[in-house]
Design a protein around this motif. Structure first.
Motif, PDB file in Angstrom:
ATOM      1  N   PRO A 131       0.931  -0.984  -0.153  1.00  0.00           N
ATOM      2  CA  PRO A 131       0.084  -0.167  -0.052  1.00  0.00           C
ATOM      3  C   PRO A 131       0.762   1.341  -0.062  1.00  0.00           C
ATOM      4  O   PRO A 131       1.929   1.223   0.486  1.00  0.00           O
ATOM      5  CB  PRO A 131      -0.715   0.107   1.305  1.00  0.00           C
ATOM      6  N   LEU A 132       0.489   2.386  -0.545  1.00  0.00           N
ATOM      7  CA  LEU A 132       1.061   3.491  -0.735  1.00  0.00           C
ATOM      8  C   LEU A 132       1.015   4.188   0.947  1.00  0.00           C
ATOM      9  O   LEU A 132       0.241   3.732   1.671  1.00  0.00           O
ATOM     10  CB  LEU A 132       0.160   4.714  -1.410  1.00  0.00           C
ATOM     11  N   PRO A 133       1.954   4.961   1.250  1.00  0.00           N
ATOM     12  CA  PRO A 133       2.066   5.601   2.348  1.00  0.00           C
ATOM     13  C   PRO A 133       0.905   6.433   2.820  1.00  0.00           C
ATOM     14  O   PRO A 133       0.035   6.850   1.837  1.00  0.00           O
ATOM     15  CB  PRO A 133       3.351   6.413   2.542  1.00  0.00           C
ATOM     16  N   GLU A 134       0.465   6.623   4.214  1.00  0.00           N
ATOM     17  CA  GLU A 134      -0.409   7.401   4.634  1.00  0.00           C
ATOM     18  C   GLU A 134      -0.102   8.825   3.897  1.00  0.00           C
ATOM     19  O   GLU A 134       0.857   9.211   3.659  1.00  0.00           O
ATOM     20  CB  GLU A 134      -0.549   7.563   6.089  1.00  0.00           C
ATOM     21  N   GLY A 135      -1.392   9.540   3.461  1.00  0.00           N
ATOM     22  CA  GLY A 135      -1.222  10.853   3.040  1.00  0.00           C
ATOM     23  C   GLY A 135      -1.151  10.989   1.478  1.00  0.00           C
ATOM     24  O   GLY A 135      -0.826  12.005   0.991  1.00  0.00           O
ATOM     25  N   SER A 136      -1.141   9.841   0.758  1.00  0.00           N
ATOM     26  CA  SER A 136      -1.010   9.643  -0.635  1.00  0.00           C
ATOM     27  C   SER A 136      -2.323   9.929  -1.427  1.00  0.00           C
ATOM     28  O   SER A 136      -3.342   9.468  -0.558  1.00  0.00           O
ATOM     29  CB  SER A 136      -0.463   8.333  -0.998  1.00  0.00           C
ATOM     30  N   THR A 137      -2.108  10.052  -2.476  1.00  0.00           N
ATOM     31  CA  THR A 137      -3.382  10.483  -3.591  1.00  0.00           C
ATOM     32  C   THR A 137      -3.242   9.746  -4.719  1.00  0.00           C
ATOM     33  O   THR A 137      -1.768   9.666  -5.279  1.00  0.00           O
ATOM     34  CB  THR A 137      -3.415  11.978  -3.618  1.00  0.00           C
ATOM     35  N   ILE A 138      -4.264   9.221  -5.359  1.00  0.00           N
ATOM     36  CA  ILE A 138      -4.232   8.613  -6.582  1.00  0.00           C
ATOM     37  C   ILE A 138      -4.810   9.738  -7.610  1.00  0.00           C
ATOM     38  O   ILE A 138      -5.877  10.189  -7.310  1.00  0.00           O
ATOM     39  CB  ILE A 138      -4.547   7.419  -6.665  1.00  0.00           C
ATOM     40  N   GLU A 139      -3.912  10.207  -8.605  1.00  0.00           N
ATOM     41  CA  GLU A 139      -4.727  11.178  -9.782  1.00  0.00           C
ATOM     42  C   GLU A 139      -4.947  10.446 -10.852  1.00  0.00           C
ATOM     43  O   GLU A 139      -4.059   9.525 -11.555  1.00  0.00           O
ATOM     44  CB  GLU A 139      -3.356  12.157 -10.123  1.00  0.00           C
ATOM     45  N   ILE A 140      -6.149  10.470 -11.466  1.00  0.00           N
ATOM     46  CA  ILE A 140      -6.651   9.744 -12.563  1.00  0.00           C
ATOM     47  C   ILE A 140      -7.127  11.009 -13.581  1.00  0.00           C
ATOM     48  O   ILE A 140      -8.116  11.739 -13.226  1.00  0.00           O
ATOM     49  CB  ILE A 140      -7.769   9.091 -12.211  1.00  0.00           C
ATOM     50  N   THR A 141      -6.424  11.011 -14.594  1.00  0.00           N
ATOM     51  CA  THR A 141      -6.691  11.913 -15.862  1.00  0.00           C
ATOM     52  C   THR A 141      -7.579  11.292 -16.850  1.00  0.00           C
ATOM     53  O   THR A 141      -7.027  10.324 -17.387  1.00  0.00           O
ATOM     54  CB  THR A 141      -5.582  12.865 -16.362  1.00  0.00           C
ATOM     55  N   LEU A 142      -8.757  11.872 -17.272  1.00  0.00           N
ATOM     56  CA  LEU A 142      -9.557  11.146 -18.191  1.00  0.00           C
ATOM     57  C   LEU A 142      -8.796  11.178 -19.556  1.00  0.00           C
ATOM     58  O   LEU A 142      -8.002  11.893 -19.864  1.00  0.00           O
ATOM     59  CB  LEU A 142     -10.932  11.943 -18.532  1.00  0.00           C
ATOM     60  N   PRO A 143      -9.114   9.883 -20.179  1.00  0.00           N
ATOM     61  CA  PRO A 143      -8.130   9.546 -21.290  1.00  0.00           C
ATOM     62  C   PRO A 143      -8.667  10.475 -22.532  1.00  0.00           C
ATOM     63  O   PRO A 143      -9.712  11.054 -22.335  1.00  0.00           O
ATOM     64  CB  PRO A 143      -8.747   8.013 -21.641  1.00  0.00           C
ATOM     65  N   PRO A 144      -7.826  10.935 -23.534  1.00  0.00           N
ATOM     66  CA  PRO A 144      -8.193  11.691 -24.656  1.00  0.00           C
ATOM     67  C   PRO A 144      -9.505  11.233 -25.508  1.00  0.00           C
ATOM     68  O   PRO A 144     -10.075  12.434 -25.943  1.00  0.00           O
ATOM     69  CB  PRO A 144      -6.953  11.519 -25.409  1.00  0.00           C
ATOM     70  N   ASP A 145      -9.585  10.030 -25.318  1.00  0.00           N
ATOM     71  CA  ASP A 145     -10.997   9.587 -25.966  1.00  0.00           C
ATOM     72  C   ASP A 145     -12.143  10.170 -25.635  1.00  0.00           C
ATOM     73  O   ASP A 145     -12.915  10.826 -26.501  1.00  0.00           O
ATOM     74  CB  ASP A 145     -11.114   8.164 -26.140  1.00  0.00           C
ATOM     75  N   PHE A 146     -12.039  10.805 -24.191  1.00  0.00           N
ATOM     76  CA  PHE A 146     -13.225  11.340 -23.641  1.00  0.00           C
ATOM     77  C   PHE A 146     -13.413  12.498 -24.246  1.00  0.00           C
ATOM     78  O   PHE A 146     -14.573  12.982 -24.514  1.00  0.00           O
ATOM     79  CB  PHE A 146     -13.167  11.692 -22.147  1.00  0.00           C
ATOM     80  N   PHE A 147     -12.684  13.280 -24.841  1.00  0.00           N
ATOM     81  CA  PHE A 147     -12.835  14.577 -25.687  1.00  0.00           C
ATOM     82  C   PHE A 147     -13.227  14.428 -26.975  1.00  0.00           C
ATOM     83  O   PHE A 147     -13.248  15.637 -27.747  1.00  0.00           O
ATOM     84  CB  PHE A 147     -11.484  15.445 -25.195  1.00  0.00           C
TER      85      PHE A 147
END
Length: 164
Positions: A131-147
């Motif tokens: 597991p990632l350390p406490e205080g971590s964040t996962i960032e998800i950027t929508l794929p180019p196809d969405f646009f």
């Protein structure tokens, strides 16, 4: 401009900030399993949409827009789960396959308190320990196809195998 709702609002909240052509959706998630629904109420989507989840892992991720569903995740070993696209046609028939183009891949990054790591399906190089350390964040950027088409909404569901 962007209206947000969560599948489990009693445990979580979400706030959107739009700046310099980028929408940043910060989710507060105390349970590690939830869903986000975003709908454009006026104007156009910003050029980039990033969802930030305060998670220590990402067992499964689903992104839905139009007739498409994207499924991926990051296993408990830190290895990315192969990305699968599911399409539902007008008759309700479902077809699933691996994508044939990079435009379907969301960018998935782990932001740990001391560094940043790419952990998504196309990520290469060093991976953080799960597991990632406490205080971590996962960032998800929508794929180019969405646009590529005019979608007025998208939804995202996730499961963190390190739930509280």
């Amino acid at each position: 401009m962007i209206e947000l709702s969560l599948d489990r609002p009693e445990y979580n909240s979400a706030v959107v900030t739009i700046e310099d052509g980028r929408a940043l959706i910060d989710v507060t998630d105390r349970q590690g399993i939830n869903g986000l629904n975003a709908r454009l109420t006026q104007g156009e989507w910003p050029a980039e949409i990033v969802v930030r989840l305060p998670l220590r892992g990402l067992e499964q991720l689903w992104i839905h827009y139009g007739d498409l569903a994207i499924s991926t995740g990051v296993s408990s070993t830190g290895a990315p789960t192969p990305l699968t696209i599911t399409v539902v046609d007008e008759a309700g028939n479902t077809q699933s396959a691996s994508p044939s183009a990079d435009i379907y891949y969301p960018s998935i990054r782990a932001i740990t308190p001391d560094d940043t790591f790419a952990i998504g399906p196309l990520a290469a190089g060093e991976r953080p320990a799960i597991p990632l350390p406490e205080g971590s964040t996962i960032e998800i950027t929508l794929p180019p196809d969405f646009f590529r088409e005019s979608h007025d909404a998208f939804s995202m569901q996730w499961i963190d195998f390190f739930r509280n």
